[in-house]
Design a protein around this motif. Structure first.
Motif, short mmCIF file in Angstrom:
data_model
loop_
_atom_site.label_atom_id
_atom_site.label_comp_id
_atom_site.label_asym_id
_atom_site.label_seq_id
_atom_site.Cartn_x
_atom_site.Cartn_y
_atom_site.Cartn_z
N PRO A 155 32.89 35.13 36.48
CA PRO A 155 33.62 36.05 37.36
C PRO A 155 33.87 35.38 38.70
O PRO A 155 32.93 34.91 39.34
N ALA B 42 36.55 36.80 40.89
CA ALA B 42 37.66 37.63 41.36
C ALA B 42 37.31 38.44 42.60
O ALA B 42 38.12 39.24 43.08
N VAL C 233 37.35 34.79 35.31
CA VAL C 233 37.97 36.05 35.71
C VAL C 233 38.48 35.85 37.13
O VAL C 233 37.69 35.61 38.05
N ALA D 143 41.89 36.57 40.22
CA ALA D 143 42.67 37.65 40.84
C ALA D 143 43.74 37.03 41.73
O ALA D 143 43.93 35.82 41.72
N ARG E 65 42.91 38.15 34.44
CA ARG E 65 42.95 38.68 35.79
C ARG E 65 42.21 40.01 35.86
O ARG E 65 42.31 40.84 34.97
N GLN E 66 41.48 40.19 36.95
CA GLN E 66 40.92 41.50 37.27
C GLN E 66 41.83 42.06 38.38
O GLN E 66 41.83 41.55 39.50
N HIS F 209 32.74 45.38 36.02
CA HIS F 209 34.15 45.52 35.63
C HIS F 209 34.76 44.15 35.33
O HIS F 209 35.53 43.99 34.37
N ALA F 210 34.40 43.14 36.15
CA ALA F 210 34.91 41.78 35.91
C ALA F 210 34.46 41.30 34.53
O ALA F 210 35.25 40.69 33.78
N CYS G 218 36.45 42.77 31.76
CA CYS G 218 37.77 42.13 31.60
C CYS G 218 37.73 41.00 30.56
O CYS G 218 38.76 40.54 30.08
#
Ligand code: UTP
Length: 309
Positions: free
Chosen positions: A13, A15, A59, A61, A106-107, A115-116, A119
């Motif tokens: 992760p 993001a 992940v 953004a 993408r997050q 949540h990441a 994804c």
């Protein structure tokens, strides 16, 4: 219990907004901050690859495109370095595009670490996977992730990395409630408490940014409500798995969480003080830098007035 399937994928992760590092993070990812000349995130990808996890899903953004560029070829720069005869420079920029097979998702909004990780569900599928936070890394000599993968093979379920801190520091971290197992460096986790008050923590062992997750985590994350800071927390989902029945059947359902007690070197690059310490420690160990840097550092420290020391 039948042997669980081996872990082949790593999820990183990267993001988050990096609010602790503004203004640097206004237009660039904190994961790209260099430790001397190498972005922190490269050490994270190398750590995954060293443990045999060469299928890496990052992940990302908005504002994170240069992470993708870093792990891709840069033909123009290669040509310039080649023309200059800079073999070392050329090797270094090629190396970062060859560490692992990189994938990206993408997050859309930074809704939290949990949540990441969610994804990544489609890429990961129904397999166990490792999670390595993109802004801290473990010393390559300490092989924490390899140990966590062994423990996952032995115990199933999910595995977290735990480090011991001074009792007065627990309130900044997720803290584990632990029970010993037959293996010296492995504990069973019965509960996880996010940022407890000093004096109310169940132990001094905090969760650090390395995980091996059973795919059961995805179903739990899908129903995990936003927790601390309004974010969907990975710790909350792991707590649900830790609290599930630890019987054989439950473990086959993906429940059960164990911790590996880690006493090695971890470098955090997500906040200013730890980042600076990381850069200085690396500078003091690098053969190409230390011979000049260390004497300078000694002299500099000696020159500081007592008020600044
Ligand atoms: P942090 O909480 O350290 O990252 O998350 P942050 O939110 O970017 O940092 P601050 O607190 O605002 O300074 C640990 C890792 O999880 C990622 C971050 O990029 C970092 O590598 N993360 C965090 C995500 O990918 N998505 C999120 O929604 C939150």
């Amino acid at each position: 219990m039948a042997h669980p399937p081996p872990v082949t994928k790593a999820v990183i992760p990267a993001a988050g907004l990096g609010t602790r590092f503004v203004p640097a993070t206004k237009a660039m990812p904190k994961e790209m901050l260099p430790v001397i000349d190498t972005p922190a995130i490269q050490y994270v990808v190398e750590e995954a690859a060293a443990a045999g996890l060469t299928n890496v899903l990052m992940v990302t953004a908005r504002n994170k495109a240069n992470i993708e560029d870093h792990f891709d070829r840069n033909i123009e720069l290669e040509e310039v370095l080649e023309a200059k005869g800079d073999e070392d420079g050329l090797a270094s920029i090629r190396a970062s595009s060859e560490i692992a097979s990189m994938h990206y998702v993408r997050q859309g909004q930074p809704l939290g670490l949990g949540h990441a990780v969610l994804c990544a569900a489609q890429h990961v599928g129904n397999e166990p996977f490792a999670v390595l936070l993109g802004d801290d890394f473990i010393d390559a000599r300490d092989k924490l992730l390899q140990r966590m993968l062994e423990v996952r093979q032995q115990y199933g379920g999910s595995i977290v990395a735990l480090m011991e801190v001074e009792p007065e520091l627990v309130s900044a971290y997720g803290v584990a409630s632990i029970k010993p197992t037959d293996t010296e460096d492995v504990v069973a986790i019965t509960d996880l408490v996010e940022k407890p008050q000093v004096g109310e923590a169940p132990s001094n062992w905090i969760v650090v940014g390395r995980y091996v997750c059973d795919p059961a985590i995805f179903d739990v994350l899908r129903v995990t409500k936003p927790g601390r800071g309004g974010e969907i927390q990975l710790t909350d989902a792991l707590r649900t798995l830790a609290r599930t029945d630890r019987s054989e059947g439950a473990r086959q359902d993906g429940g059960g969480v164990h911790g590996v007690l880690f006493r090695g070197r971890r470098y955090d690059t997500g906040n200013k003080l730890d980042y600076l310490q990381t850069v200085i420690r690396f500078a003091c160990e690098r053969p190409d830098i230390a011979p000049e840097f260390v004497p300078w550092l000694r002299g500099y420290l000696a020159s500081l007035s007592p008020d600044n020391r």
